[in-house]
Design a protein around this motif. Structure first.
Motif, mmCIF file in Angstrom:
data_model
loop_
_atom_site.group_PDB
_atom_site.id
_atom_site.type_symbol
_atom_site.label_atom_id
_atom_site.label_comp_id
_atom_site.label_asym_id
_atom_site.label_seq_id
_atom_site.Cartn_x
_atom_site.Cartn_y
_atom_site.Cartn_z
ATOM 1 N N ILE A 130 -8.179 0.650 7.186
ATOM 2 C CA ILE A 130 -9.296 -0.179 7.641
ATOM 3 C C ILE A 130 -10.232 0.688 8.468
ATOM 4 O O ILE A 130 -9.788 1.547 9.236
ATOM 5 N N ASP A 131 -11.529 0.498 8.291
ATOM 6 C CA ASP A 131 -12.471 1.307 9.048
ATOM 7 C C ASP A 131 -12.565 0.807 10.492
ATOM 8 O O ASP A 131 -11.930 -0.183 10.860
ATOM 9 N N TRP A 132 -13.372 1.476 11.301
ATOM 10 C CA TRP A 132 -13.394 1.192 12.733
ATOM 11 C C TRP A 132 -13.831 -0.243 13.026
ATOM 12 O O TRP A 132 -13.389 -0.853 13.993
ATOM 13 N N SER A 133 -14.692 -0.798 12.190
ATOM 14 C CA SER A 133 -15.233 -2.125 12.448
ATOM 15 C C SER A 133 -14.399 -3.242 11.802
ATOM 16 O O SER A 133 -14.590 -4.416 12.126
ATOM 17 N N GLY A 134 -13.544 -2.872 10.859
ATOM 18 C CA GLY A 134 -12.818 -3.888 10.107
ATOM 19 C C GLY A 134 -13.572 -4.367 8.882
ATOM 20 O O GLY A 134 -13.096 -5.227 8.147
ATOM 21 N N GLY A 135 -14.742 -3.803 8.654
ATOM 22 C CA GLY A 135 -15.568 -4.258 7.548
ATOM 23 C C GLY A 135 -15.222 -3.661 6.204
ATOM 24 O O GLY A 135 -15.626 -4.181 5.165
ATOM 25 N N SER A 136 -14.483 -2.586 6.199
ATOM 26 C CA SER A 136 -14.097 -1.933 4.958
ATOM 27 C C SER A 136 -12.592 -1.724 4.961
ATOM 28 O O SER A 136 -12.030 -1.211 5.924
ATOM 29 N N LYS A 137 -11.947 -2.125 3.861
ATOM 30 C CA LYS A 137 -10.490 -2.044 3.769
ATOM 31 C C LYS A 137 -10.084 -1.415 2.444
ATOM 32 O O LYS A 137 -10.768 -1.551 1.436
ATOM 33 N N TYR A 138 -8.940 -0.748 2.510
ATOM 34 C CA TYR A 138 -8.357 -0.147 1.314
ATOM 35 C C TYR A 138 -6.923 -0.653 1.173
ATOM 36 O O TYR A 138 -6.210 -0.790 2.175
ATOM 37 N N TYR A 139 -6.526 -0.922 -0.085
ATOM 38 C CA TYR A 139 -5.137 -1.299 -0.370
ATOM 39 C C TYR A 139 -4.639 -0.507 -1.573
ATOM 40 O O TYR A 139 -5.335 -0.371 -2.577
ATOM 41 N N HIS A 140 -3.412 -0.020 -1.455
ATOM 42 C CA HIS A 140 -2.771 0.578 -2.608
ATOM 43 C C HIS A 140 -2.468 -0.537 -3.606
ATOM 44 O O HIS A 140 -2.216 -1.684 -3.218
ATOM 45 N N ASP A 141 -2.478 -0.190 -4.870
ATOM 46 C CA ASP A 141 -2.254 -1.193 -5.909
ATOM 47 C C ASP A 141 -0.932 -1.935 -5.720
ATOM 48 O O ASP A 141 -0.809 -3.110 -6.065
ATOM 49 N N SER A 142 0.074 -1.248 -5.168
ATOM 50 C CA SER A 142 1.401 -1.849 -5.049
ATOM 51 C C SER A 142 1.446 -2.999 -4.048
ATOM 52 O O SER A 142 2.388 -3.793 -4.062
ATOM 53 N N VAL A 143 0.451 -3.098 -3.167
ATOM 54 C CA VAL A 143 0.455 -4.149 -2.150
ATOM 55 C C VAL A 143 -0.766 -5.051 -2.235
ATOM 56 O O VAL A 143 -0.856 -6.053 -1.506
ATOM 57 N N LYS A 144 -1.689 -4.726 -3.136
ATOM 58 C CA LYS A 144 -2.927 -5.491 -3.245
ATOM 59 C C LYS A 144 -2.617 -6.936 -3.595
ATOM 60 O O LYS A 144 -1.821 -7.219 -4.488
ATOM 61 N N GLY A 145 -3.238 -7.862 -2.867
ATOM 62 C CA GLY A 145 -3.030 -9.286 -3.098
ATOM 63 C C GLY A 145 -1.867 -9.867 -2.319
ATOM 64 O O GLY A 145 -1.706 -11.086 -2.257
ATOM 65 N N ARG A 146 -1.026 -9.010 -1.742
ATOM 66 C CA ARG A 146 0.131 -9.481 -0.961
ATOM 67 C C ARG A 146 0.012 -9.115 0.520
ATOM 68 O O ARG A 146 0.491 -9.857 1.376
ATOM 69 N N PHE A 147 -0.569 -7.959 0.811
ATOM 70 C CA PHE A 147 -0.692 -7.487 2.187
ATOM 71 C C PHE A 147 -2.141 -7.607 2.638
ATOM 72 O O PHE A 147 -3.068 -7.440 1.839
ATOM 73 N N THR A 148 -2.331 -7.885 3.936
ATOM 74 C CA THR A 148 -3.661 -7.943 4.518
ATOM 75 C C THR A 148 -3.680 -7.132 5.808
ATOM 76 O O THR A 148 -2.880 -7.387 6.711
ATOM 77 N N ILE A 149 -4.592 -6.168 5.863
ATOM 78 C CA ILE A 149 -4.750 -5.357 7.075
ATOM 79 C C ILE A 149 -5.904 -5.913 7.889
ATOM 80 O O ILE A 149 -6.915 -6.376 7.330
ATOM 81 N N SER A 150 -5.764 -5.898 9.201
ATOM 82 C CA SER A 150 -6.828 -6.373 10.075
ATOM 83 C C SER A 150 -6.702 -5.660 11.413
ATOM 84 O O SER A 150 -5.712 -4.982 11.685
#
Length: 124
Positions: free
Chosen positions: A51-71
């Motif tokens: 997650i970037d410094w502001s929280g406005g941009s996030k990256y997820y690996h395919d293995s966790v996409k749709g299941r994990f949420t970073i904030s």
């Protein structure tokens, strides 16, 4: 010097949920892009979410996409990882990481600070 402390790991059944927290101290948390890595026994430590410094941009690996949420909550100097629909293959030690300020990509070689890790075990 930034200190990172993870919490929230534990044992959960497959299909369950956990929320990891990463509390930062000793620096200006909001200046750092942040991420969650994990390392399973016998495997390399891999980036799973960032997650970037502001929280406005996030990256997820395919293995966790749709299941994990970073904030993140910069006012509380804390980052989170909400993990839902957990699978046995999610079992690993999860590490919080602060990337170098200004990083435009996220990888192990861009990590400036590491947490000590927290164990997540998902039983089948």
């Amino acid at each position: 010097q930034v200190q990172l402390v993870e919490s929230g790991g534990g044992l959960v059944q497959a299909g369950g949920s956990l929320r990891l927290s990463c509390a930062a101290s000793g620096g200006t948390f909001s200046q750092y892009p942040m991420g969650w890595f994990r390392q399973a026994p016998g495997k390399e430590r891999e980036l799973k979410a960032a997650i970037d410094w502001s929280g406005g941009s996030k990256y997820y690996h395919d293995s966790v996409k749709g299941r994990f949420t970073i904030s993140r909550d910069n006012a509380k100097n804390t980052m989170y990882l909400q993990m839902n629909s957990l699978k046995p293959e999610d079992t690993a030690v999860y590490y919080c990481a602060a990337f170098m300020r200004g990083s435009t990509y996220y990888s192990r070689d861009r990590v400036r600070y590491w947490g000590q890790g927290t164990q997540v075990t998902v039983s089948s």
